[in-house]
Design a protein around this motif. Structure first.
Motif, PDB file in Angstrom:
ATOM      1  N   GLU A   1      -4.639   5.066  13.808  1.00 37.70           N
ATOM      2  CA  GLU A   1      -3.176   5.067  13.942  1.00 37.70           C
ATOM      3  C   GLU A   1      -2.617   3.830  13.253  1.00 37.70           C
ATOM      4  O   GLU A   1      -1.939   3.005  13.871  1.00 37.70           O
ATOM      5  N   GLY A   2      -2.928   3.701  11.968  1.00 38.13           N
ATOM      6  CA  GLY A   2      -2.607   2.442  11.293  1.00 38.13           C
ATOM      7  C   GLY A   2      -1.545   2.518  10.220  1.00 38.13           C
ATOM      8  O   GLY A   2      -1.290   1.519   9.549  1.00 38.13           O
TER       9      GLY A   2
ATOM     10  N   TYR B   1      -7.120  -0.163  14.079  1.00 41.18           N
ATOM     11  CA  TYR B   1      -6.033   0.746  14.470  1.00 41.18           C
ATOM     12  C   TYR B   1      -6.525   2.078  15.041  1.00 41.18           C
ATOM     13  O   TYR B   1      -5.708   2.897  15.463  1.00 41.18           O
TER      14      TYR B   1
ATOM     15  N   ALA C   1       1.307   0.732  11.971  1.00 40.52           N
ATOM     16  CA  ALA C   1       0.758  -0.471  12.616  1.00 40.52           C
ATOM     17  C   ALA C   1       0.309  -1.503  11.585  1.00 40.52           C
ATOM     18  O   ALA C   1       0.406  -2.714  11.823  1.00 40.52           O
ATOM     19  N   SER C   2      -0.161  -1.035  10.419  1.00 43.25           N
ATOM     20  CA  SER C   2      -0.627  -1.987   9.400  1.00 43.25           C
ATOM     21  C   SER C   2       0.545  -2.782   8.829  1.00 43.25           C
ATOM     22  O   SER C   2       0.366  -3.923   8.390  1.00 43.25           O
TER      23      SER C   2
ATOM     24  N   TRP D   1      -1.203  -8.311  20.162  1.00 47.71           N
ATOM     25  CA  TRP D   1      -2.340  -8.120  19.250  1.00 47.71           C
ATOM     26  C   TRP D   1      -2.932  -9.446  18.766  1.00 47.71           C
ATOM     27  O   TRP D   1      -4.053  -9.481  18.276  1.00 47.71           O
TER      28      TRP D   1
ATOM     29  N   PRO E   1      -5.681  -2.667  18.222  1.00 48.61           N
ATOM     30  CA  PRO E   1      -5.584  -3.499  17.025  1.00 48.61           C
ATOM     31  C   PRO E   1      -5.669  -4.990  17.369  1.00 48.61           C
ATOM     32  O   PRO E   1      -5.381  -5.394  18.495  1.00 48.61           O
TER      33      PRO E   1
ATOM     34  N   THR F   1      -3.037  -2.600   4.926  1.00 44.39           N
ATOM     35  CA  THR F   1      -3.086  -3.912   5.591  1.00 44.39           C
ATOM     36  C   THR F   1      -3.087  -5.043   4.572  1.00 44.39           C
ATOM     37  O   THR F   1      -2.289  -5.994   4.675  1.00 44.39           O
TER      38      THR F   1
ATOM     39  N   ALA G   1       1.011   2.766  18.921  1.00 42.17           N
ATOM     40  CA  ALA G   1      -0.312   2.354  18.471  1.00 42.17           C
ATOM     41  C   ALA G   1      -1.250   2.367  19.663  1.00 42.17           C
ATOM     42  O   ALA G   1      -0.808   2.371  20.817  1.00 42.17           O
TER      43      ALA G   1
ATOM     44  N   GLU H   1     -10.910  -2.662   7.487  1.00 37.74           N
ATOM     45  CA  GLU H   1     -10.880  -1.603   8.502  1.00 37.74           C
ATOM     46  C   GLU H   1     -12.215  -0.839   8.624  1.00 37.74           C
ATOM     47  O   GLU H   1     -13.214  -1.434   8.973  1.00 37.74           O
TER      48      GLU H   1
END
Ligand SMILES: Cc1cc2nc3c(=O)[nH]c(=O)nc-3n(C[C@H](O)[C@H](O)[C@H](O)COP(=O)(O)OP(=O)(O)OC[C@H]3O[C@@H](n4cnc5c(N)ncnc54)[C@H](O)[C@@H]3O)c2cc1C
Length: 459
Positions: free
Chosen positions: A380-381, A377, A384-385, A408, A361, A42, A83, A241
């Protein structure tokens, strides 16, 4: 295996070309334009896209350990086009469009990660083989086929999501139980540590300053206080996170949950004949206490399962390879693939993911205070990050784009309950999910009671 204090215990760190280290701490600047806390995906993707759009920005990333020490350097390597929360949006007619927009953005993100890795020479073993969700019990077939039908009714095709009947599914993956599978192309297998270390190198080459071994004590509008001094910044971004509770002003925003993994020795061709995964498809089976796996480029199986929560949000930097939660993951793996008999598991590790109270998220930036964040997340990142990093950089640069209209943005969760309620809720969630999964395997039919309880605790 582990040979220094910056090793996160994973097979991935063990298999890096260079042992994980940190740049010696340079003296801190007095002021930067943007201060980012956390050098996982991220923080680093956000730095990357900020620099892409505005190369003269002075950006500093502060990392308590070394780049990728957290989840980004330890995960299952599913760079997936889905996600948390998206299926929920797709299920409600008035939120469907928001769900479709997010799902399309996630599909594109899998390709975006591959594209940037190629453009920036990040060799993270990216292989877009898709993912298989196996129906390990006959009664699950109906629900899985219904999910595919629902996605098709929204405009997706067999190119996106398709049902593989039993024979085809067994050809693709030689699991003990296999009554068919949902296959989607929207997932790539990656070597997670090579991605995060490559990203750190890439942003460094673009002038982002990375301060490793520099824990941040807390953040405020206009500055971050680190163990090595205070740095002033117009913009302060949190990318911590599962470790967010290390910042006193951010407590109860994210529940730190553990996920555990094992990796086998490299497996010979006859074993792969039995197991399949010829395209390096990632795989799972849709149970509540999630399992996930991938075939690595060097022909191991890397396999994991979501695990638990410790009272008071205890955050262990490393998981003891003898931890009993890892025994469970290893026995799940061996049960799933009988062909593994006689082959060794060489690595066992775990790591922290972050769950906000609404299990979705969130990306937010407050122009008045200059403070922003991305994360939540729930394990599940990986992809997604990247999307969150692009969204956050657009928000920071005050750009209105299709990404800043995604659901988001500012979708903040309320805080978690204080202890012992939070611990009790987490334990109940784990217990009910586990009981439901076991009862279904034992009885071959849905477990209404435990599933009902699990759904209620999950909210
Ligand atoms: C075992 C495991 C398996 C997983 N498998 C998958 C998968 O297959 N697919 C998928 O999509 N997702 C997976 N995930 C989740 C995914 O890895 C994470 O969602 C993602 O890596 C989060 O990236 P991040 O940068 O937000 O957080 P992190 O990678 O955790 O980075 C946060 C960083 O912040 C640093 N930090 C924290 N507090 C401070 C502080 N006060 N000062 C300075 N630095 C600080 C930490 O040291 C850490 O390096 C998995 C997670 C785990 C643990």
């Amino acid at each position: 295996m582990r040979d220094n204090d910056l090793h996160n215990g994973s097979f991935w760190f063990d298999s890096l070309d260079e042992p994980p280290g940190a740049t010696p701490p340079a003296s801190l600047p007095d002021r930067v334009d943007v201060a980012i806390i956390g050098a996982g995906y991220t923080g680093l993707w956000t730095a990357y896209y900020l620099k892409q759009q505005q190369p003269d920005l002075d950006i500093a990333v502060f990392e308590a350990m070394t780049a990728g020490f957290g989840a980004s350097g330890r995960n299952g390597g599913w760079c997936m086009g889905l996600a948390w929360g998206i299926d929920g949006l797709l299920a409600v007619p008035r939120q469907q469009q928001a769900g479709i927009d997010l799902l399309n953005a996630m599909h594109d993100t899998v390709d975006e990660v591959g594209r940037i890795c190629q453009a920036e020479n990040i060799d993270c073993h990216y292989g877009k083989g898709g993912t298989l969700t196996v129906a390990t019990l006959p009664f699950r077939v109906e629900a899985m086929r219904a999910r595919v039908a629902h996605l098709h009714s929204l405009g997706y095709t067999d190119e996106d999501y398709t049902w593989l009947p039993e024979a085809e599914s067994r050809h693709r993956i030689g699991s003990r139980w296999n009554f068919g599978a949902v296959y989607t192309t929207h997932c790539a297998a990656i070597h997670p540590a090579r991605l995060v270390r490559g990203l750190a190198r890439t942003v460094g080459g673009k002038g982002v300053r990375l301060f490793e071994l520099t824990p941040v004590l807390d953040l405020e509008p206009g500055r971050v206080r680190t163990e090595r001094g205070t740095v002033h910044a117009d913009v302060v971004l949190r990318a911590t996170e599962g470790y967010t509770e290390s910042l006193p002003s951010q407590t109860r925003q994210v529940m730190p949950l553990y996920s555990m993994m094992v990796a086998t020795e490299p497996l010979p061709e006859p074993v792969w004949e039995a197991i399949g995964l010829r395209r390096r498809e990632t795989f799972g089976d849709g149970r509540r206490i999630v399992i996930y796996g991938q075939r690595t480029l060097d022909d191991r199986l890397a396999f994991g399962g979501r695990a638990g929560y410790y009272f008071g949000s205890e955050r262990k930097p490393l998981i003891d390879p003898g931890d009993p939660m890892l025994d469970r993951v290893e026995s799940n793996l061996r049960e799933f693939f009988p062909a593994l008999e006689g082959y060794a598991v060489t690595h066992r590790w775990g790591g922290l993911m972050g769950a906000p109270r609404h299990f979705r998220p969130c990306v937010s930036f407050d122009p008045d205070s200059g403070i922003g964040m991305a994360g939540g997340y729930v394990g599940e990142g990986v992809a997604a990050s990247n999307l969150a990093g692009r969204m956050l950089s657009d928000l920071v640069l005050r750009q209105k784009t299709p990404l800043t209209r995604l659901a988001w943005v500012d979708d903040r969760a309320r805080r978690w309950e204080p202890e012992p309620l939070r611990w009790m809720g987490a334990k109940m969630m784990q217990y009910a999910g586990d009981r439901a999964d076991r009862a279904e395997f034992r009885n071959g039919r849905p477990s209404k009671f435990w599933d009902g309880l699990f759904s209620r605790v999950m909210g």
